[in-house]
Design an enzyme around this catalytic site. Structure first.
Site, short mmCIF file in Angstrom:
data_model
loop_
_atom_site.label_atom_id
_atom_site.label_comp_id
_atom_site.label_asym_id
_atom_site.label_seq_id
_atom_site.Cartn_x
_atom_site.Cartn_y
_atom_site.Cartn_z
N ASP A 74 -11.88 62.07 -81.96
CA ASP A 74 -11.35 61.27 -80.86
C ASP A 74 -12.07 61.54 -79.55
OD1 ASP A 74 -9.50 60.40 -82.69
OD2 ASP A 74 -7.74 61.01 -81.55
N HIS A 124 -9.89 53.63 -79.69
CA HIS A 124 -8.94 54.63 -79.18
C HIS A 124 -8.34 54.20 -77.84
CE1 HIS A 124 -6.93 58.40 -79.17
NE2 HIS A 124 -7.72 59.04 -78.33
N HIS A 128 -7.63 55.50 -72.22
CA HIS A 128 -6.82 56.60 -72.73
C HIS A 128 -5.46 56.74 -72.03
CE1 HIS A 128 -5.90 60.53 -74.54
NE2 HIS A 128 -6.89 60.26 -75.40
N HIS A 219 -12.13 66.36 -82.28
CA HIS A 219 -12.58 65.64 -81.09
C HIS A 219 -14.09 65.77 -80.92
CE1 HIS A 219 -8.30 66.34 -80.37
NE2 HIS A 219 -8.32 65.27 -79.59
#
Length: 263
Positions: A74, A124, A128, A219
C-alpha cells in the site's frame, strides 16, 4: 494483468498506403481482431472480478482450499517501490500494489515496471482519506480519479480497490460496486510501518498470522520501506517452507474465492 495484454489485429490489403500504380488492390476481407492467450486470460479475470464486485462486501481473504496467498503493498508509488519490485523479481513472486493517485505524477516509471514485471495495480484512493467521512461524489472522485491516472501512466485498468485505514461502509461499497471494482482488505498485517519495525519482526508477525488464502498487508510507500525490502526474503522463505505459493490478488480470488467475503 488486466489491461496489460495487447490485442493482435489482422487486416487485409497491400503494403502501399498510397495505393500507387501496381500495388495490390485493397482486400475486401473485413478486418479481424483476435485475442491472444494473455489477453483472453485478462478478459476472464475482468469478468471474474466484475462478478465478485456484485457481492457488495469487502473481501479479506480467499478460502483455505488451496495453498495460495497474496502479497500486497500500500501507499505507493514511493521511493522504495522499485526496490520492493526488484526484491519480488529476485524471489520470483508477484505482488499487488494499491496506489495513491496523487503520487503517480512523476512516478509513472514505477507503475509501468509493476505491470511489465507481472505485478498488479489496484486503487487505494487519490489522497488517502477515510472515505467513510466523505460525500458520495467525493468518494467516487477518489476512486475514478486514481483509476484514470493508473490507466494513463501504465495502460492498465485497475479492478481492485483497498480503502485507506480499512475504513469501508455502505456508501463506499456502493461507489466501489458502481465502478465494478472489488474491495480487498487483508487478514495478515506485517506492521512494517511501525517505528520499531525490524525485518525479523515483520516476517515473524506475518508468518504467525498467515494461512492458506491469506491476503498479506505490507507497504511500499508512506515512508522509507527498507525494513519491508529486507523482510521479504524471510517471508517468502517461510511461506515456501509450508508449501504456500504467493500469487496476485486477482488470481487468489479467481482460483480460491471466499464463500462469503469474511475471514
Amino acid at each position: 494483468l488486466a489491461g496489460a495484454s495487447a490485442l493482435v489485429v489482422r487486416t487485409g490489403g497491400g503494403d502501399d498506403p498510397g495505393g500507387s500504380a501496381g500495388s495490390p488492390a485493397p482486400s475486401t476481407t473485413p478486418a479481424t481482431t483476435a485475442l491472444g492467450p494473455a489477453a483472453t486470460a485478462a478478459a476472464r479475470t475482468r469478468r471474474e472480478m466484475a462478478l465478485l464486485s456484485m457481492r457488495r462486501a469487502p473481501l479479506y481473504r480467499g478460502s483455505e482450499r488451496m495453498a495460495l496467498v497474496a502479497l500486497t503493498f500500500d501507499d505507493g508509488p514511493g521511493t522504495d517501490t522499485m526496490r520492493i519490485l526488484s526484491a519480488l523479481n529476485r524471489l520470483r513472486v508477484p505482488g499487488t500494489f494499491f496506489v495513491i493517485g496523487r503520487q503517480i505524477a512523476g512516478r509513472e516509471r514505477e507503475l509501468r515496471a509493476i505491470a511489465a514485471h507481472g505485478g498488479e495495480i489496484g486503487v487505494h484512493s487519490w489522497s488517502h482519506p477515510d472515505l467513510t467521512t466523505l460525500r458520495p461524489a467525493r468518494v467516487r472522485a477518489e476512486l475514478i480519479g486514481t483509476r484514470n491516472a493508473v490507466r494513463r501512466a501504465a495502460g492498465v485498468e485497475p479492478v481492485l480497490y483497498r480503502p485507506p485505514y480499512g475504513a469501508i461502509d455502505r456508501k463506499v461499497m456502493s461507489a466501489v460496486a458502481t465502478a465494478r471494482m472489488v474491495p480487498v482488505l487483508w487478514d495478515a498485517d506485517g506492521d512494517d510501518w511501525a517505528e520499531d519495525a525490524t525485518p525479523a519482526r515483520v516476517a515473524r508477525t506475518i508468518l504467525s498470522e498467515v494461512r492458506p488464502g491469506s491476503v498479506i498487508l505490507l507497504h511500499d510507500g508512506g515512508g522509507r520501506r527498507g525494513v519491508t525490502v529486507r523482510a521479504l526474503p524471510r517471508i517468502v522463505s517461510g511461506l515456501r517452507a509450508r508449501g504456500i505459493r504467493p500469487v496476485l490478488v486477482s488470481e487468489l480470488l479467481e482460483r480460491d474465492p471466499p464463500p462469503d467475503g469474511r475471514p
